[in-house]
Design an enzyme around this catalytic site. Sequence first.
Site, PDB file in Angstrom:
ATOM      1  N   SER A 215       0.908  -1.130   0.095  1.00 20.50           N
ATOM      2  CA  SER A 215      -0.025  -0.005   0.019  1.00 20.50           C
ATOM      3  C   SER A 215       0.978   1.197   0.008  1.00 20.50           C
ATOM      4  CB  SER A 215      -0.876   0.086   1.149  1.00 20.50           C
ATOM      5  OG  SER A 215      -1.580   1.324   1.286  1.00 20.50           O
TER       6      SER A 215
ATOM      7  N   TYR B 187      -1.600  -1.144  10.406  1.00 25.36           N
ATOM      8  CA  TYR B 187      -1.321  -1.598   8.937  1.00 25.36           C
ATOM      9  C   TYR B 187      -0.342  -0.822   8.107  1.00 25.36           C
ATOM     10  CZ  TYR B 187      -3.418  -1.302   4.344  1.00 25.36           C
ATOM     11  OH  TYR B 187      -3.847  -1.424   2.904  1.00 25.36           O
TER      12      TYR B 187
END
Length: 282
Positions: free
Chosen positions: A144, A158
Amino acid sequence: MSAPTPRPMMLITGASAGLGEGFARLYAAHGWDLALTARRAERLEAIAAELRARHGAQVLTIPLDLAEPGAPDRLVDAVEAEGRHVDGLINNAGYSLTGGFLSLSPAQHAGMLAVMATAPVALSRRVAPGMAQRRFGRILNVASLAGFLPATGGDTLYGPLKSFLIKASQGLHLELKRTGVHVTVLCPGYTLTEFHDANGSRDAVSRAYPRWMWMDAEPVIRAGYEACEANRPVVIPGAFNRFMSIAARVTPTGWALKMADKHARRLQRLPQTGGGGPNLPA
């Protein structure tokens, strides 16, 4: 080196929706057989039936929770039990937990670590030796843009987990780049999939960020496929996302953390004002 015959086998985690499902459709169209895994068995079977009919692909469905101990080995064992070996691997499974570090249980944190760090490493280690021996393979890790940015409160693990996956992918790329095995890490920004529905943040992120900051899933998937075929180590789809990754590297840490704090509060992952503590799990 050209792909082996018959059709090579691509193993995709998190294949029941979103980018994983999109990758399944793309690779089937490009002549790959598939082994699809996720927790939703019925959804996997529906995708498999469609791709068998449309592309004549062999599609194995292996419902499984990667957070369970030994899940990566069971997954590869299931493929090999069908007389196949893994020629390609897409480590796509992942999620975020936006309830706050202290509000989530140790078991929830452990599950996230297992799915997003332990499983990609274990699966890559299990299948990469065979790929290198056959002089053909593809490993595409879905990370990401968050992996390049400061971590944010409320979704504490995350970003760091995606940073780990980026660095691990780069190292594996360097180690395998002369073996015929391509290793690429895909780092999308905001993408229109079910991801934010799953963590309950769809309304918040839609209000906080305009449509132009979002990418459709198809160009993200295409970018990952093309980069992996070209054996590029890292791909960040979208000009805005590439700009953000560069800006993050040159912004002083103090400023970057202040912006990350505003981001988390805008998404209502942190309290807007002082007072009160987190709701701790029992």
